[in-house]
Design an enzyme around this catalytic site. Structure first.
Site, mmCIF file in Angstrom:
data_model
loop_
_atom_site.group_PDB
_atom_site.id
_atom_site.type_symbol
_atom_site.label_atom_id
_atom_site.label_comp_id
_atom_site.label_asym_id
_atom_site.label_seq_id
_atom_site.Cartn_x
_atom_site.Cartn_y
_atom_site.Cartn_z
ATOM 1 N N TYR A 30 86.834 77.131 19.951
ATOM 2 C CA TYR A 30 85.698 76.603 20.580
ATOM 3 C C TYR A 30 84.449 77.596 20.902
ATOM 4 C CZ TYR A 30 88.591 72.614 21.671
ATOM 5 O OH TYR A 30 89.558 71.402 21.548
ATOM 6 N N PHE A 73 92.063 73.497 18.838
ATOM 7 C CA PHE A 73 91.892 72.099 19.770
ATOM 8 C C PHE A 73 92.463 72.520 21.165
ATOM 9 C CE2 PHE A 73 92.388 70.359 15.469
ATOM 10 C CZ PHE A 73 90.906 69.881 15.263
ATOM 11 N N ASP A 118 87.444 76.133 13.699
ATOM 12 C CA ASP A 118 87.252 77.413 14.238
ATOM 13 C C ASP A 118 87.370 77.304 15.731
ATOM 14 O OD1 ASP A 118 84.778 76.199 14.446
ATOM 15 O OD2 ASP A 118 83.616 78.346 14.155
ATOM 16 N N HIS A 143 87.637 64.192 11.269
ATOM 17 C CA HIS A 143 87.800 64.844 12.225
ATOM 18 C C HIS A 143 87.731 64.274 13.569
ATOM 19 C CE1 HIS A 143 86.806 68.532 14.973
ATOM 20 N NE2 HIS A 143 87.558 69.122 13.995
#
Length: 219
Positions: A65, A76, A63, A183
């Protein structure tokens, strides 16, 4: 929440999500008392930027930031002036450095999208300061439909973390390049993200498909 601009979505607008699910999500967002990130005009930015037939690589995020001023609708990626870098992005850049010897100067990854990299979060909004705060709104239906739409030809998928891997479980690993690692967050990057060399592996695969590699460093 601004009205949906279907024309900006192009071919993506035909996905059932925008008729069946988006009205309910939009209503929930309109009643959200907290600041919603990214800004309304950027919620669908990744899809508006890149039409289905132009997608060669998919990077799935979780999701946006949750820090105001960071998210701008691309998984990202962050606004150009964001410093320090978000921690996950910092680790992505460390892996880029180790993989191909150099990393970008800016957190803004829209130049990846220019080259056919879909930077899609599984959940497209977040309340400021509350990571995963909109995980139950129903955004995952859009992710599933996007991936189904992209199943018409081989593509490369970078699936970092359990959420991305679950979302893309139906992606055929024979037809496509499917790179699954932990991740890049500080909590998990050292469990297998570092050292996975995803960027050079994607370019090697693209070139075997007769396509140019991605310029991961320079716009």
């Amino acid at each position: 929440m601004n009205p949906l601009n279907r024309s900006a979505l192009g071919d993506w607008a035909s996905l059932p999500f925008f008729t069946e699910d988006w009205p309910g999500i939009a209503q929930n967002l309109a009643s959200e008392p907290r600041e919603v990130l990214p800004p309304a005009s950027q919620v669908f930015a990744a899809l508006e930027h890149l039409q289905p037939d132009a997608v060669d690589v998919v990077i799935l995020g979780q999701d946006p930031y949750p820090t105001p001023g960071h998210a701008h609708g691309y998984a990202f990626s962050a606004e150009p002036d964001v410093r320090p870098l978000p921690r996950s992005l910092s680790n992505i850049f460390k892996e880029l450095q180790d993989d191909i010897g150099v990393s970008p100067q800016s957190p803004d990854l829209r130049f990846w999208a220019d080259q056919g990299v879909l930077l899609l979060n599984a959940v497209l909004t977040v309340p400021a300061g509350d990571a995963n705060g909109h995980a139950k709104l129903g955004w995952q239906k859009l992710t599933a439909q996007v991936l189904t739409r992209l199943s018409d030809r081989p593509r490369a998928y970078l699936l970092w973390g359990a959420h991305a891997q679950k979302a893309a479980a139906a992606v055929d690993p024979v037809q496509n390049l499917k790179i699954e690692t932990p991740h890049p967050s500080p909590l998990s990057a050292r469990r297998g993200f570092f050292g996975s060399r995803p960027f050079s592996r994607v370019n090697d695969w693209l070139q075997r498909q007769g396509k140019p590699g991605i310029h991961w460093i320079n716009p």
